[in-house]
Motif scaffolding. Structure first.
Motif, PDB file in Angstrom:
ATOM      1  N   MET A 276      -3.883  -8.408   9.141  1.00  0.00           N
ATOM      2  CA  MET A 276      -2.952  -7.279   8.622  1.00  0.00           C
ATOM      3  C   MET A 276      -2.765  -7.119   7.241  1.00  0.00           C
ATOM      4  O   MET A 276      -3.008  -5.782   6.977  1.00  0.00           O
ATOM      5  CB  MET A 276      -1.461  -7.471   9.449  1.00  0.00           C
ATOM      6  N   ASP A 277      -2.798  -7.910   6.369  1.00  0.00           N
ATOM      7  CA  ASP A 277      -2.727  -7.730   5.128  1.00  0.00           C
ATOM      8  C   ASP A 277      -3.942  -7.176   4.365  1.00  0.00           C
ATOM      9  O   ASP A 277      -3.801  -6.104   3.843  1.00  0.00           O
ATOM     10  CB  ASP A 277      -2.247  -8.929   4.206  1.00  0.00           C
ATOM     11  N   GLU A 278      -5.072  -7.525   4.781  1.00  0.00           N
ATOM     12  CA  GLU A 278      -6.215  -7.074   4.419  1.00  0.00           C
ATOM     13  C   GLU A 278      -6.434  -5.708   4.831  1.00  0.00           C
ATOM     14  O   GLU A 278      -6.760  -4.566   4.122  1.00  0.00           O
ATOM     15  CB  GLU A 278      -7.377  -7.966   4.650  1.00  0.00           C
ATOM     16  N   MET A 279      -6.494  -5.412   6.107  1.00  0.00           N
ATOM     17  CA  MET A 279      -6.702  -4.158   6.878  1.00  0.00           C
ATOM     18  C   MET A 279      -5.666  -2.913   6.137  1.00  0.00           C
ATOM     19  O   MET A 279      -5.807  -1.992   5.961  1.00  0.00           O
ATOM     20  CB  MET A 279      -6.624  -4.367   8.221  1.00  0.00           C
ATOM     21  N   SER A 280      -4.258  -3.670   6.313  1.00  0.00           N
ATOM     22  CA  SER A 280      -3.411  -2.651   5.528  1.00  0.00           C
ATOM     23  C   SER A 280      -3.580  -1.832   4.200  1.00  0.00           C
ATOM     24  O   SER A 280      -3.303  -0.893   4.041  1.00  0.00           O
ATOM     25  CB  SER A 280      -1.844  -3.188   5.436  1.00  0.00           C
ATOM     26  N   ALA A 281      -4.237  -3.044   3.349  1.00  0.00           N
ATOM     27  CA  ALA A 281      -4.553  -2.557   2.032  1.00  0.00           C
ATOM     28  C   ALA A 281      -5.697  -1.539   2.209  1.00  0.00           C
ATOM     29  O   ALA A 281      -5.756  -0.307   1.459  1.00  0.00           O
ATOM     30  CB  ALA A 281      -5.171  -3.626   1.226  1.00  0.00           C
ATOM     31  N   GLN A 282      -6.646  -1.671   3.095  1.00  0.00           N
ATOM     32  CA  GLN A 282      -7.514  -0.611   3.143  1.00  0.00           C
ATOM     33  C   GLN A 282      -7.179   0.513   3.580  1.00  0.00           C
ATOM     34  O   GLN A 282      -7.430   1.919   3.327  1.00  0.00           O
ATOM     35  CB  GLN A 282      -8.626  -1.253   4.063  1.00  0.00           C
ATOM     36  N   VAL A 283      -6.228   0.573   4.793  1.00  0.00           N
ATOM     37  CA  VAL A 283      -5.591   1.834   5.166  1.00  0.00           C
ATOM     38  C   VAL A 283      -4.848   2.629   4.051  1.00  0.00           C
ATOM     39  O   VAL A 283      -4.891   3.817   4.126  1.00  0.00           O
ATOM     40  CB  VAL A 283      -4.461   1.441   6.502  1.00  0.00           C
ATOM     41  N   PHE A 284      -3.923   1.735   3.220  1.00  0.00           N
ATOM     42  CA  PHE A 284      -3.344   2.652   2.250  1.00  0.00           C
ATOM     43  C   PHE A 284      -4.316   3.223   1.420  1.00  0.00           C
ATOM     44  O   PHE A 284      -3.704   4.354   0.889  1.00  0.00           O
ATOM     45  CB  PHE A 284      -2.400   1.421   1.383  1.00  0.00           C
ATOM     46  N   ALA A 285      -5.307   2.742   0.840  1.00  0.00           N
ATOM     47  CA  ALA A 285      -6.153   3.258   0.028  1.00  0.00           C
ATOM     48  C   ALA A 285      -7.057   4.456   0.619  1.00  0.00           C
ATOM     49  O   ALA A 285      -7.034   5.548  -0.015  1.00  0.00           O
ATOM     50  CB  ALA A 285      -7.244   2.162  -0.445  1.00  0.00           C
ATOM     51  N   ILE A 286      -7.334   4.221   1.684  1.00  0.00           N
ATOM     52  CA  ILE A 286      -7.956   5.501   2.622  1.00  0.00           C
ATOM     53  C   ILE A 286      -6.954   6.588   2.643  1.00  0.00           C
ATOM     54  O   ILE A 286      -7.351   7.700   2.548  1.00  0.00           O
ATOM     55  CB  ILE A 286      -8.539   5.012   3.643  1.00  0.00           C
ATOM     56  N   ALA A 287      -5.828   6.300   2.899  1.00  0.00           N
ATOM     57  CA  ALA A 287      -4.688   7.400   3.215  1.00  0.00           C
ATOM     58  C   ALA A 287      -4.414   8.091   2.063  1.00  0.00           C
ATOM     59  O   ALA A 287      -4.403   9.228   1.680  1.00  0.00           O
ATOM     60  CB  ALA A 287      -3.324   6.728   3.882  1.00  0.00           C
ATOM     61  N   ARG A 288      -4.243   7.201   0.771  1.00  0.00           N
ATOM     62  CA  ARG A 288      -4.082   8.005  -0.569  1.00  0.00           C
ATOM     63  C   ARG A 288      -5.481   8.748  -0.875  1.00  0.00           C
ATOM     64  O   ARG A 288      -5.264   9.703  -1.660  1.00  0.00           O
ATOM     65  CB  ARG A 288      -4.210   6.533  -1.566  1.00  0.00           C
ATOM     66  N   ALA A 289      -6.601   8.357  -0.706  1.00  0.00           N
ATOM     67  CA  ALA A 289      -7.747   9.207  -1.033  1.00  0.00           C
ATOM     68  C   ALA A 289      -7.563  10.595  -0.197  1.00  0.00           C
ATOM     69  O   ALA A 289      -8.347  11.441  -0.889  1.00  0.00           O
ATOM     70  CB  ALA A 289      -9.018   8.213  -0.815  1.00  0.00           C
ATOM     71  N   HIS A 290      -7.321  10.645   0.965  1.00  0.00           N
ATOM     72  CA  HIS A 290      -7.128  11.624   1.577  1.00  0.00           C
ATOM     73  C   HIS A 290      -5.699  12.561   1.361  1.00  0.00           C
ATOM     74  O   HIS A 290      -5.655  13.581   2.239  1.00  0.00           O
ATOM     75  CB  HIS A 290      -6.995  11.430   3.112  1.00  0.00           C
ATOM     76  N   GLY A 291      -4.859  12.111   0.468  1.00  0.00           N
ATOM     77  CA  GLY A 291      -3.764  12.788   0.213  1.00  0.00           C
ATOM     78  C   GLY A 291      -2.607  12.491   1.376  1.00  0.00           C
ATOM     79  O   GLY A 291      -1.948  13.441   1.280  1.00  0.00           O
ATOM     80  N   LEU A 292      -2.869  11.483   2.162  1.00  0.00           N
ATOM     81  CA  LEU A 292      -1.720  11.266   3.066  1.00  0.00           C
ATOM     82  C   LEU A 292      -0.738  10.314   2.867  1.00  0.00           C
ATOM     83  O   LEU A 292      -0.798   9.308   2.510  1.00  0.00           O
ATOM     84  CB  LEU A 292      -2.663  11.027   4.423  1.00  0.00           C
ATOM     85  N   VAL A 293       0.275  10.639   3.919  1.00  0.00           N
ATOM     86  CA  VAL A 293       1.450   9.601   3.558  1.00  0.00           C
ATOM     87  C   VAL A 293       0.862   8.422   4.853  1.00  0.00           C
ATOM     88  O   VAL A 293       0.168   8.608   5.707  1.00  0.00           O
ATOM     89  CB  VAL A 293       2.680  10.180   4.470  1.00  0.00           C
ATOM     90  N   CYS A 294       1.353   7.166   4.403  1.00  0.00           N
ATOM     91  CA  CYS A 294       1.124   6.073   5.389  1.00  0.00           C
ATOM     92  C   CYS A 294       2.355   5.290   5.382  1.00  0.00           C
ATOM     93  O   CYS A 294       3.125   4.961   4.820  1.00  0.00           O
ATOM     94  CB  CYS A 294       0.236   5.268   4.669  1.00  0.00           C
ATOM     95  N   TYR A 295       2.661   5.141   6.957  1.00  0.00           N
ATOM     96  CA  TYR A 295       3.971   4.433   6.981  1.00  0.00           C
ATOM     97  C   TYR A 295       3.605   3.282   7.624  1.00  0.00           C
ATOM     98  O   TYR A 295       2.362   3.119   8.829  1.00  0.00           O
ATOM     99  CB  TYR A 295       4.752   5.227   8.042  1.00  0.00           C
ATOM    100  N   ASP A 296       4.132   1.897   7.329  1.00  0.00           N
ATOM    101  CA  ASP A 296       3.808   0.478   7.753  1.00  0.00           C
ATOM    102  C   ASP A 296       5.051   0.200   8.845  1.00  0.00           C
ATOM    103  O   ASP A 296       6.097  -0.221   8.230  1.00  0.00           O
ATOM    104  CB  ASP A 296       3.827  -0.239   6.621  1.00  0.00           C
TER     105      ASP A 296
END
Length: 199
Positions: free
Chosen positions: A58-78
């Protein structure tokens, strides 16, 4: 879960949007571009993309999800941490990282996330730090109470700041800590004169 929002939203708004989206029916057919890039098991709901992941990764994949969401200008909720990652506003230090005691690492965290993370300090999340590698950092952990009367209420917060050499102080309230972290992230240093520090 990631999706588009025109302006930064609060944790409560993000939680409500997440719960509402999950009540909908998944969308079949061609995946949106962001869904193709996200790791884990991806489910597309109208306007939202849900990422399901293994607790072990979860920690490693969450970091990837946050980065991809940021690159697309999207909000990310954990939903596990009940935290929302907005696109902005950001601090002044490019590459600044937010580290938490429960394993979260976020590059270029938005100021709202920093504010919310500080409220999660506990035995499960024993510290939070903002780090500008090679330059300076600020970190905090709940102070141990002198008397174990109320184990849920910390006896203030131990804050350390390093820029050249390390200094420490005890801040009595969470609001003091939030103000210091906000000032650090925005390039201000008023917290250094407002509190008494020792080496």
């Amino acid at each position: 879960m990631v999706w588009d929002e025109p302006v930064p939203i609060s944790r409560d708004e993000a939680r409500a949007a997440y719960l509402a989206a999950k009540k909908g029916r998944p969308v079949q057919g061609e995946l949106p571009q962001v869904a193709k890039e996200l790791p884990g098991l991806v489910t597309v709901f109208p306007g939202h993309v849900l990422v399901t992941m293994d607790p072990e990764s979860m920690d490693e994949m969450s970091a990837q999800v946050f980065a991809i969401a940021r690159a697309h200008g999207l909000v990310c909720y954990d939903p596990q941490r009940d935290l929302v990652h907005n696109v902005g506003p950001l601090g002044v230090y490019q590459g600044m990282q937010l580290h938490t005691g429960d394993g979260m690492i976020v590059h270029d965290p938005d100021l709202g996330l920093v504010h919310d993370v500080l409220a999660t300090l506990s035995a499960q999340n024993p510290f939070a730090a903002l780090v500008t590698f090679g330059h300076h950092f600020i970190q905090v952990s709940p102070a141990e109470p002198a008397e174990p009367a109320e184990p849920t209420a910390p006896a203030g917060y131990e804050v350390e700041y390093k820029e050249g050499h390390m200094v420490r102080t005890l801040m009595p309230r969470l609001d003091d800590v939030r103000q210091a972290f906000h000032e650090y992230a925005t390039g201000e240093r008023a917290f250094l004169t407002r509190h008494d520090w020792s080496s």
